[in-house]
Design a protein around this motif. Structure first.
Motif, PDB file in Angstrom:
ATOM      1  N   LEU A   1       0.883  -1.271  -0.105  1.00 44.32           N
ATOM      2  CA  LEU A   1      -0.013  -0.054  -0.075  1.00 44.32           C
ATOM      3  C   LEU A   1       0.873   1.438   0.053  1.00 44.32           C
ATOM      4  N   ARG A   2       1.887   1.236   0.705  1.00 43.66           N
ATOM      5  CA  ARG A   2       2.991   2.475   0.756  1.00 43.66           C
ATOM      6  C   ARG A   2       3.598   2.567  -0.606  1.00 43.66           C
ATOM      7  N   LYS A   3       3.783   1.541  -1.319  1.00 45.29           N
ATOM      8  CA  LYS A   3       4.616   1.594  -2.805  1.00 45.29           C
ATOM      9  C   LYS A   3       3.564   1.990  -3.652  1.00 45.29           C
ATOM     10  N   LEU A   4       2.234   1.844  -3.426  1.00 42.41           N
ATOM     11  CA  LEU A   4       1.188   2.275  -4.500  1.00 42.41           C
ATOM     12  C   LEU A   4       0.843   3.713  -4.216  1.00 42.41           C
ATOM     13  N   ASN A   5       0.888   4.132  -2.775  1.00 38.69           N
ATOM     14  CA  ASN A   5       0.402   5.435  -2.351  1.00 38.69           C
ATOM     15  C   ASN A   5       1.935   6.382  -3.249  1.00 38.69           C
ATOM     16  N   ASP A   6       2.912   5.879  -2.801  1.00 36.39           N
ATOM     17  CA  ASP A   6       4.055   6.724  -3.364  1.00 36.39           C
ATOM     18  C   ASP A   6       4.349   6.824  -4.901  1.00 36.39           C
ATOM     19  N   LEU A   7       3.693   5.613  -5.718  1.00 38.31           N
ATOM     20  CA  LEU A   7       3.761   5.751  -6.968  1.00 38.31           C
ATOM     21  C   LEU A   7       2.775   6.903  -7.352  1.00 38.31           C
TER      22      LEU A   7
ATOM     23  N   ARG B   1      -1.182  12.548 -25.338  1.00 41.79           N
ATOM     24  CA  ARG B   1      -1.413  11.256 -25.248  1.00 41.79           C
ATOM     25  C   ARG B   1      -0.669  10.676 -24.031  1.00 41.79           C
ATOM     26  N   LEU B   2       0.485  11.246 -23.803  1.00 41.53           N
ATOM     27  CA  LEU B   2       1.384  10.738 -22.656  1.00 41.53           C
ATOM     28  C   LEU B   2       0.582  10.983 -21.465  1.00 41.53           C
ATOM     29  N   LEU B   3       0.044  12.235 -21.243  1.00 38.92           N
ATOM     30  CA  LEU B   3      -0.892  12.389 -19.868  1.00 38.92           C
ATOM     31  C   LEU B   3      -2.167  11.824 -19.940  1.00 38.92           C
ATOM     32  N   GLU B   4      -2.800  11.350 -20.917  1.00 38.87           N
ATOM     33  CA  GLU B   4      -3.930  10.499 -20.883  1.00 38.87           C
ATOM     34  C   GLU B   4      -3.682   9.146 -20.392  1.00 38.87           C
ATOM     35  N   THR B   5      -2.610   8.829 -20.820  1.00 43.57           N
ATOM     36  CA  THR B   5      -1.810   7.241 -20.420  1.00 43.57           C
ATOM     37  C   THR B   5      -1.879   7.270 -18.928  1.00 43.57           C
ATOM     38  N   VAL B   6      -1.367   8.297 -18.432  1.00 42.45           N
ATOM     39  CA  VAL B   6      -1.161   8.421 -16.928  1.00 42.45           C
ATOM     40  C   VAL B   6      -2.565   8.611 -16.204  1.00 42.45           C
ATOM     41  N   ASP B   7      -3.250   9.589 -16.880  1.00 45.39           N
ATOM     42  CA  ASP B   7      -4.632   9.550 -16.172  1.00 45.39           C
ATOM     43  C   ASP B   7      -5.382   8.216 -16.242  1.00 45.39           C
ATOM     44  N   ARG B   8      -5.417   7.462 -17.104  1.00 43.46           N
ATOM     45  CA  ARG B   8      -5.920   6.094 -17.287  1.00 43.46           C
ATOM     46  C   ARG B   8      -5.286   5.334 -16.162  1.00 43.46           C
ATOM     47  N   MET B   9      -4.260   5.364 -16.149  1.00 43.45           N
ATOM     48  CA  MET B   9      -3.316   4.349 -14.987  1.00 43.45           C
ATOM     49  C   MET B   9      -3.773   4.814 -13.931  1.00 43.45           C
ATOM     50  N   LEU B  10      -3.847   5.885 -13.276  1.00 46.55           N
ATOM     51  CA  LEU B  10      -4.588   6.404 -12.075  1.00 46.55           C
ATOM     52  C   LEU B  10      -6.018   5.821 -11.713  1.00 46.55           C
ATOM     53  N   ALA B  11      -6.623   6.097 -12.977  1.00 42.85           N
ATOM     54  CA  ALA B  11      -8.355   5.833 -12.901  1.00 42.85           C
ATOM     55  C   ALA B  11      -8.627   4.221 -12.911  1.00 42.85           C
TER      56      ALA B  11
ATOM     57  N   ILE C   1      -4.508   1.864 -11.008  1.00 42.26           N
ATOM     58  CA  ILE C   1      -4.186   1.987  -9.688  1.00 42.26           C
ATOM     59  C   ILE C   1      -5.612   1.421  -9.000  1.00 42.26           C
ATOM     60  N   ALA C   2      -6.672   1.721  -9.528  1.00 49.49           N
ATOM     61  CA  ALA C   2      -7.954   1.173  -8.680  1.00 49.49           C
ATOM     62  C   ALA C   2      -8.135  -0.447  -8.795  1.00 49.49           C
ATOM     63  N   ARG C   3      -7.662  -0.953  -9.753  1.00 50.12           N
ATOM     64  CA  ARG C   3      -7.558  -2.375  -9.501  1.00 50.12           C
ATOM     65  C   ARG C   3      -6.680  -2.994  -8.627  1.00 50.12           C
ATOM     66  N   LEU C   4      -5.517  -2.331  -8.677  1.00 52.34           N
ATOM     67  CA  LEU C   4      -4.431  -2.778  -7.754  1.00 52.34           C
ATOM     68  C   LEU C   4      -4.779  -2.607  -6.069  1.00 52.34           C
ATOM     69  N   MET C   5      -5.481  -1.285  -6.183  1.00 50.04           N
ATOM     70  CA  MET C   5      -6.292  -1.108  -4.685  1.00 50.04           C
ATOM     71  C   MET C   5      -7.147  -2.195  -4.173  1.00 50.04           C
TER      72      MET C   5
END
Length: 542
Positions: free
Chosen positions: A291-297, A377-387, A390-394
């Protein structure tokens, strides 16, 4: 031509499944966040690229404090043994960063060898040069404590004239590097040394942004009596308030973390309770590592996005032919205005922006024409990663926690064996935390402990006019409320005491209720379930 659209649709229908949270973090960092970092020079301005050992590393604890505050002694207290390279004394003895790690063979690995080891997470530290690497080492120790965590000892922070001597390397920069990667930062203070030197202030400021990791220890608290301790605690909170610059009061653990007799033992109960709280906090590190590594990422991704906006905004304002140098100076000078503009345009929180002074210093050494314009496109990829990712890993973390065994989820051995109550397999040990006190009093004794005060309880019971050897709930309530405990607590006492669940109390049950009330009034917690040694002998089954 639009094949990437098909890939996106396929990704939505069949989201990627990761074996573990850590493996998932590695994959999404490498494929989705790293391209944004590289494109906008993130590693030059903020933090080096993350490598596989950064994700695989055990939880780390960083100890920071002025010299002779007990940092190295604290490590020995945790391990209950010495480690290679240990030096303890009242003068500044620890003159280097020492990573104390678990290993089958005990020894010392010098800094230069350590930063070329691909299996360890210290490779990026090579950027601080030989002056630092000569003051960096890894001590490997065979200790069960280090099977779960790594502890990093730091040089004693100097005060007075000594702090004017240059260390030869970027001390606060090294602290920042560690602060970003560790799970806990422990600031140690000596009860006799509360002044915060200029170097200590700079060190604490270098830890900003990682406030959630910081814990504070007031060490050597047994060296002062109760009245002096109150004054020392107040002085420490006043000093910290000026440096931490937060409205919240910092949590300070008070104790004496070494294996010598206490000089003033009238605060012994306080020290034991504080030690229990601190060790419970450290005990949670292996369980919460993912969880800490996820939070830091997530924090890193937010900073990488902001960095991309800043770099692209600077590139956009640069002329292509004439006046490049003067425009660069103008942009650096007006960086605060650029921050404000980006904040309004992209709805970015002010706290997400990097420190403006430090950013201005770093920008002075870069060619703005080598910066890239904004690439959505690079920013959209990161936004998708966060949405999405990250949600699936949480969602995967709770499931992963249930599959982790008790052996690997907690810190074992050393001082943890004697302090963490939940880890005591030998329940007969009278020196465990809380043993022989409160609810635990009377455990293992042949006589029911309630009988010690039984005569006074029986007199009160008789005065309540029992019928057929029992009193009603109303009669019991009239007596129990005299304790001034809230109804929620008295309700719990009733539930524990009414063993046969008939809504009335007999002589034994009433005596038990009075005993539980006394336990609570004396400041101890009530149990969730009544332990066997408190059950009245007349109610016990074979």
């Amino acid at each position: 031509m639009f094949s990437w659209l098909n890939r996106d649709e396929s990704r939505k229908k069949h989201p990627e499944v990761y074996a573990t949270v850590v493996e998932g973090l590695k994959k999404i960092y490498r494929t989705k966040l790293l391209p944004l970092e590289e494109h906008y020079h993130f590693h030059d301005f903020h933090s080096p690229q993350l490598e596989e050992p950064d994700f695989d590393a055990k939880p780390m604890i960083l100890l920071v404090g002025q010299y002779s505050t007990g940092k190295t002694t604290f490590i020995r207290y945790l391990l209950e043994r010495d480690f290679p390279g240990i030096r303890i004394g009242p003068e500044p003895t620890t003159d280097r960063f020492i990573a104390v790690m678990g290993g089958d063979q005990e020894g010392v690995i010098p800094g230069n060898a350590l930063v070329v080891d691909p299996k360890k997470q210290f490779r990026p530290l090579s950027k601080f040069g030989n002056a630092f690497l000569n003051r960096f080492q890894c001590s490997t120790v065979s200790s069960p404590v280090l099977d779960s965590i790594t502890i990093v000892d730091t040089p004693g922070i100097l005060s007075g004239e000594k702090q004017r001597v240059d260390r030869g390397y970027d001390f606060t920069g090294v602290l920042e590097w560690f602060a970003e990667r560790v799970d806990r930062i422990i600031l140690l203070f000596d009860a006799h040394k509360l002044d915060i030197s200029d170097e200590f202030r700079r060190s604490i400021e270098a830890l900003r942004g990682h406030d959630d990791k910081i814990r504070i220890i007031l060490n050597k608290a047994d060296m002062v009596d109760h009245q002096q301790l109150m004054r020392v605690y107040g002085a420490l909170m006043w000093s910290l308030g000026k440096v931490l610059n937060t409205p919240e009061v910092a949590r300070v653990y008070i104790g004496s973390f070494w294996d010598q007799p206490l000089r003033f033992d009238n605060n012994r109960k306080l020290f034991e309770a504080e030690e229990q709280d601190l060790f419970n906090d450290l005990q949670s590190l292996p369980r919460n590592a993912a969880l800490r590594k996820l939070n830091d990422l997530i924090k890193r991704a937010r900073l990488a996005k902001v960095n991309a906006y800043i770099i692209s905004a600077l590139r956009k304002e640069m002329p292509t032919v004439f006046g490049k140098d003067s425009k660069k100076k103008e942009l650096i000078k007006s960086l605060a205005e650029i921050y404000a503009s980006l904040q309004r345009e992209h709805q970015i929180s002010p706290g997400d922006f990097p420190d403006i002074k430090r950013m201005q210093e770093q920008l002075a050494h870069h060619d703005f024409l080598k910066f890239h314009p904004l690439k959505p496109r690079l920013l959209e990829t990161v936004d998708r990663m966060l949405a999405e990712d990250i949600a699936r890993l949480m969602a995967q973390i709770p499931h992963e926690e249930t599959t982790v065994t008790q052996e690997t989820a907690n810190v074992k051995g050393g001082a943890f064996e004697g302090v963490i109550q939940q880890q005591q397999n030998n329940t007969d040990n009278p020196f465990g935390f809380g043993k022989g006190e409160g609810v635990d009093a009377g455990y293992g004794e042949p006589e029911w402990i309630v009988n010690r005060e039984r005569s006074s309880y029986d007199d009160v019971f008789t005065s309540l006019n029992p019928i057929d050897g029992k009193i009603t709930g109303a009669s019991a309530k009239a007596e129990m409320v005299k304790s001034k405990l809230p109804n929620s607590v008295l309700g719990k006492v009733w539930k524990l005491s009414d063993i046969d669940k008939d809504g009335m109390l007999d002589e034994d049950e009433f005596a038990l209720a009075m005993h539980l009330i006394k336990i609570k009034v004396d400041g101890h917690d009530l149990p969730v379930e009544l332990p066997p040694h408190l059950i009245p002998p007349s109610k016990r089954q074979n």
